[in-house]
Design a protein around this motif. Structure first.
Motif, PDB file in Angstrom:
ATOM      1  N   SER A 238      13.313  -0.402 -13.544  1.00 24.80           N
ATOM      2  CA  SER A 238      11.767  -0.362 -13.284  1.00 24.80           C
ATOM      3  C   SER A 238      11.423  -1.898 -13.746  1.00 24.80           C
ATOM      4  O   SER A 238      10.158  -2.199 -13.122  1.00 24.80           O
ATOM      5  CB  SER A 238      11.231   0.671 -14.234  1.00 24.80           C
ATOM      6  OG  SER A 238      11.610   0.517 -15.535  1.00 24.80           O
TER       7      SER A 238
ATOM      8  N   GLN B 253      -9.554  -1.109  -7.231  1.00 17.41           N
ATOM      9  CA  GLN B 253      -8.175  -1.525  -7.809  1.00 17.41           C
ATOM     10  C   GLN B 253      -8.142  -3.127  -7.945  1.00 17.41           C
ATOM     11  O   GLN B 253      -7.592  -3.765  -8.666  1.00 17.41           O
ATOM     12  CB  GLN B 253      -6.836  -1.258  -6.794  1.00 17.41           C
ATOM     13  CG  GLN B 253      -6.313   0.235  -7.029  1.00 17.41           C
ATOM     14  CD  GLN B 253      -5.875   0.430  -8.467  1.00 17.41           C
ATOM     15  OE1 GLN B 253      -5.220  -0.331  -9.113  1.00 17.41           O
ATOM     16  NE2 GLN B 253      -6.045   1.656  -9.013  1.00 17.41           N
TER      17      GLN B 253
ATOM     18  N   TYR C 126      10.093   3.504  -3.868  1.00 14.57           N
ATOM     19  CA  TYR C 126       9.207   3.352  -5.304  1.00 14.57           C
ATOM     20  C   TYR C 126       9.436   4.111  -6.310  1.00 14.57           C
ATOM     21  O   TYR C 126       9.679   4.074  -7.416  1.00 14.57           O
ATOM     22  CB  TYR C 126       7.864   2.769  -4.977  1.00 14.57           C
ATOM     23  CG  TYR C 126       7.238   2.497  -6.119  1.00 14.57           C
ATOM     24  CD1 TYR C 126       7.103   1.069  -6.893  1.00 14.57           C
ATOM     25  CD2 TYR C 126       6.093   3.459  -6.504  1.00 14.57           C
ATOM     26  CE1 TYR C 126       6.425   1.142  -7.979  1.00 14.57           C
ATOM     27  CE2 TYR C 126       5.554   3.293  -7.749  1.00 14.57           C
ATOM     28  CZ  TYR C 126       5.631   2.019  -8.372  1.00 14.57           C
ATOM     29  OH  TYR C 126       4.884   1.727  -9.783  1.00 14.57           O
ATOM     30  N   GLU C 127       9.033   5.575  -5.972  1.00 12.27           N
ATOM     31  CA  GLU C 127       9.103   6.610  -7.018  1.00 12.27           C
ATOM     32  C   GLU C 127      10.280   6.705  -7.745  1.00 12.27           C
ATOM     33  O   GLU C 127      10.327   6.933  -8.893  1.00 12.27           O
ATOM     34  CB  GLU C 127       8.803   7.839  -6.299  1.00 12.27           C
ATOM     35  CG  GLU C 127       7.218   7.814  -5.982  1.00 12.27           C
ATOM     36  CD  GLU C 127       6.744   9.388  -5.584  1.00 12.27           C
ATOM     37  OE1 GLU C 127       5.829   9.762  -6.444  1.00 12.27           O
ATOM     38  OE2 GLU C 127       7.296   9.792  -4.776  1.00 12.27           O
TER      39      GLU C 127
ATOM     40  N   PRO D  63       7.792  -4.186  -8.588  1.00 14.30           N
ATOM     41  CA  PRO D  63       6.086  -4.196  -8.805  1.00 14.30           C
ATOM     42  C   PRO D  63       5.508  -2.988  -8.954  1.00 14.30           C
ATOM     43  O   PRO D  63       5.910  -2.227  -8.255  1.00 14.30           O
ATOM     44  CB  PRO D  63       6.107  -5.048  -7.659  1.00 14.30           C
ATOM     45  CG  PRO D  63       7.398  -5.679  -7.093  1.00 14.30           C
ATOM     46  CD  PRO D  63       8.280  -4.552  -7.434  1.00 14.30           C
ATOM     47  N   LYS D  64       4.354  -2.983  -9.580  1.00  9.29           N
ATOM     48  CA  LYS D  64       3.693  -2.048  -9.616  1.00  9.29           C
ATOM     49  C   LYS D  64       3.149  -1.817  -8.288  1.00  9.29           C
ATOM     50  O   LYS D  64       2.572  -2.352  -7.724  1.00  9.29           O
ATOM     51  CB  LYS D  64       2.472  -2.147 -10.608  1.00  9.29           C
ATOM     52  CG  LYS D  64       1.349  -0.906 -10.910  1.00  9.29           C
ATOM     53  CD  LYS D  64       0.125  -1.248 -11.441  1.00  9.29           C
ATOM     54  CE  LYS D  64      -0.952  -0.168 -11.390  1.00  9.29           C
ATOM     55  NZ  LYS D  64      -1.968  -0.411 -12.286  1.00  9.29           N
ATOM     56  N   THR D  65       3.054  -0.511  -7.852  1.00 12.27           N
ATOM     57  CA  THR D  65       2.784  -0.037  -6.538  1.00 12.27           C
ATOM     58  C   THR D  65       1.913   1.271  -6.614  1.00 12.27           C
ATOM     59  O   THR D  65       2.249   2.304  -7.166  1.00 12.27           O
ATOM     60  CB  THR D  65       4.009   0.380  -5.622  1.00 12.27           C
ATOM     61  OG1 THR D  65       4.837  -0.839  -5.584  1.00 12.27           O
ATOM     62  CG2 THR D  65       3.646   0.687  -4.296  1.00 12.27           C
ATOM     63  N   ILE D  66       0.711   1.340  -5.679  1.00 11.53           N
ATOM     64  CA  ILE D  66      -0.089   2.480  -5.863  1.00 11.53           C
ATOM     65  C   ILE D  66      -0.333   2.808  -3.956  1.00 11.53           C
ATOM     66  O   ILE D  66       0.037   1.816  -3.324  1.00 11.53           O
ATOM     67  CB  ILE D  66      -1.282   2.365  -6.543  1.00 11.53           C
ATOM     68  CG1 ILE D  66      -2.222   1.392  -5.726  1.00 11.53           C
ATOM     69  CG2 ILE D  66      -1.108   2.079  -7.915  1.00 11.53           C
ATOM     70  CD1 ILE D  66      -3.512   1.210  -6.277  1.00 11.53           C
TER      71      ILE D  66
ATOM     72  N   SER E  81      11.023   2.961  -9.750  1.00 11.68           N
ATOM     73  CA  SER E  81      10.171   2.792 -10.658  1.00 11.68           C
ATOM     74  C   SER E  81      10.393   3.800 -11.993  1.00 11.68           C
ATOM     75  O   SER E  81       9.841   3.354 -13.078  1.00 11.68           O
ATOM     76  CB  SER E  81       8.568   3.080 -10.377  1.00 11.68           C
ATOM     77  OG  SER E  81       8.594   4.291  -9.800  1.00 11.68           O
ATOM     78  N   LYS E  82      11.017   4.638 -11.736  1.00 13.78           N
ATOM     79  CA  LYS E  82      11.608   5.454 -13.058  1.00 13.78           C
ATOM     80  C   LYS E  82      12.968   5.237 -13.541  1.00 13.78           C
ATOM     81  O   LYS E  82      13.555   5.962 -14.321  1.00 13.78           O
ATOM     82  CB  LYS E  82      11.369   6.903 -12.705  1.00 13.78           C
ATOM     83  CG  LYS E  82      10.048   7.332 -12.302  1.00 13.78           C
ATOM     84  CD  LYS E  82       9.796   8.622 -11.610  1.00 13.78           C
ATOM     85  CE  LYS E  82       8.441   9.079 -11.273  1.00 13.78           C
ATOM     86  NZ  LYS E  82       8.283  10.277 -10.388  1.00 13.78           N
TER      87      LYS E  82
ATOM     88  N   TRP F 208      11.891  -9.993  -8.685  1.00 16.96           N
ATOM     89  CA  TRP F 208      11.096  -8.791  -8.320  1.00 16.96           C
ATOM     90  C   TRP F 208      11.900  -8.246  -7.080  1.00 16.96           C
ATOM     91  O   TRP F 208      12.112  -8.720  -6.222  1.00 16.96           O
ATOM     92  CB  TRP F 208       9.861  -9.074  -7.830  1.00 16.96           C
ATOM     93  CG  TRP F 208       8.881  -9.836  -9.084  1.00 16.96           C
ATOM     94  CD1 TRP F 208       8.679 -10.766  -9.365  1.00 16.96           C
ATOM     95  CD2 TRP F 208       8.496  -8.820 -10.297  1.00 16.96           C
ATOM     96  NE1 TRP F 208       8.072 -10.807 -10.642  1.00 16.96           N
ATOM     97  CE2 TRP F 208       7.764  -9.622 -10.916  1.00 16.96           C
ATOM     98  CE3 TRP F 208       8.305  -7.409 -10.192  1.00 16.96           C
ATOM     99  CZ2 TRP F 208       7.065  -9.103 -12.104  1.00 16.96           C
ATOM    100  CZ3 TRP F 208       7.493  -6.827 -11.443  1.00 16.96           C
ATOM    101  CH2 TRP F 208       6.967  -7.788 -12.207  1.00 16.96           C
TER     102      TRP F 208
ATOM    103  N   GLN G  51       0.172  -3.475  -3.921  1.00 12.44           N
ATOM    104  CA  GLN G  51       0.693  -4.187  -5.126  1.00 12.44           C
ATOM    105  C   GLN G  51       0.125  -5.408  -5.447  1.00 12.44           C
ATOM    106  O   GLN G  51      -0.577  -5.993  -4.693  1.00 12.44           O
ATOM    107  CB  GLN G  51       2.286  -4.455  -4.462  1.00 12.44           C
ATOM    108  CG  GLN G  51       3.020  -3.407  -4.173  1.00 12.44           C
ATOM    109  CD  GLN G  51       4.509  -3.840  -3.603  1.00 12.44           C
ATOM    110  OE1 GLN G  51       4.653  -5.034  -3.301  1.00 12.44           O
ATOM    111  NE2 GLN G  51       5.482  -3.038  -3.875  1.00 12.44           N
TER     112      GLN G  51
END
Length: 361
Positions: free
Chosen positions: A121, A139, A112-113, A125-128, A116-117, A314, A206
């Motif tokens: 991107s 969240q 993902y890192e 999907p936004k991931t934390i 996403s860059k 996605w 996500q």
């Protein structure tokens, strides 16, 4: 002569696949072996495994040197045998005289890192990182509905949907094609359950994206890519994985079924079909190069792509040790190509003999 080893955690695994590959290997060019990492003797560095006999068309027990080119099809879990095998494979990858056909990708967070860059991107999907139950609850104020995925995992195992409804929280999972839902009536109860989950595995969080068809079946597009004998990435096939009605996942291991990609594409109006095919091409033309720019050489990729209600695409998952069931079920004429592909790429590697590089499991 190319010494070609096909490696799995157990000799019971991938037997049909490895046998079909070995049958297509020219015996004047290849000697094919299959083995498990645990059967390598640490002192003599000889392997107890099996060698393919073309005359008898079968595998025979044999002891041999570690093959110079290794096709790694090991799938690891958290059990002690897997951990031991992972350590042995890391040791193998540090040996200068062994070349792996392709290298495994790292965990979902590391992937993902990178993605996403990248230029892809918008499709990620936004991931934390889900560090604690309190983090997840916080969240949810923004996401409302979310998906929790293990950082290390495959086949849809351990994936949960979490939804906040008033003061209550619902956590759902697809279990063998059946949706199982648990309701929590307080934040503290939910936090305790989540903290217990996170104590066993590391998780990602996500936003939940509605990836269902018009009949409320979750589905995604599975694409298999491999390198050919010119080291170009080729799309070997596409298929649709469709899950159970009102379910969360489309994975085959959770009760999903396989449908031809063309059947799905032809169900769309011309404008939507053209758009989705263009977006797919955009993703697939860039994804392998982006991954190989950050991680060691790959040979094959399974890519799972979801399509939301507004037809946005996605990238849900990328797998460097993909299965072939979706492709062979919907594109049976590709079986021969898939059996020959590892041998053709092994031949390329034997000629190039690339310099050693850091390799990941």
């Amino acid at each position: 002569m190319i010494s070609f080893g096909m490696m799995s955690l157990s000799l019971k695994s991938e037997l049909t696949y490895f046998t079909e590959i070995a049958r297509r290997a020219n015996p004047n060019e290849f000697t094919c072996f299959r083995f498990s990492p645990a059967t390598i003797h640490p002192v003599t560095q000889l392997v107890s495994g099996e060698k393919f006999d073309h005359m008898k068309d079968c595998w025979l027990k044999a002891e041999f040197k570690i093959p110079t080119i290794v096709y790694d099809r090991c799938f690891y879990t958290n059990d002690p045998a897997s951990k031991q095998a992972m350590a042995i494979v890391k040791w193998l990858k540090n040996k200068g005289d062994i070349t792996f056909l392709g290298n495994g990708l790292p965990n979902k967070w590391a992937i993902y890192e990178v993605l996403s860059k990248s230029s892809l991107s918008p499709y990620i999907p936004k991931t934390i990182l889900a560090g604690s139950g309190k983090d997840v609850i916080a969240q949810l104020e923004e996401m409302k509905n979310a998906v929790l995925k293990p950082i290390f995992g495959s086949g849809g195992a351990g994936i949960y949907k979490i939804e906040k409804s008033g003061r209550e929280f619902e956590i759902s999972a697809d279990l063998g094609g059946r949706l199982s839902t648990k309701t929590f009536h307080s934040t503290s109860e939910t936090v305790d359950w989540l903290d217990n989950l996170f104590s066993k595995k590391e998780y990602l969080m996500q936003p939940y994206i509605q990836l269902s068809d018009s009949q409320h079946y979750p589905f995604d597009i599975r694409v298999l890519l491999q390198k050919d004998n010119e080291e170009k990435w080729i799309v070997r096939g596409k298929g649709i994985r469709r899950g159970s009605k009102d379910g969360i996942l489309s994975n085959l291991s959770t009760g999903g079924e396989i449908l031809p990609f063309e059947e799905y594409a032809n169900s769309l109006n011309i404008r939507t079909k053209r758009f989705i095919l263009h977006e797919l091409e955009e993703i697939l033309s860039k994804l392998p190069g982006i991954l190989e720019a950050s991680f060691p050489r790959l040979f094959e990729l399974g890519v799972d792509i979801g399509v939301s209600k507004d037809h946005a695409l996605w990238v849900l998952d990328t797998n460097s040790k993909p299965g072939r069931k979706v492709i062979t079920s919907t594109n049976p004429d590709q079986k021969e190509v898939l059996y020959k592909a590892p041998l053709e790429y092994a031949r390329v590697l034997s000629e190039i003999l690339p310099e050693r590089e850091e390799q990941h499991l």
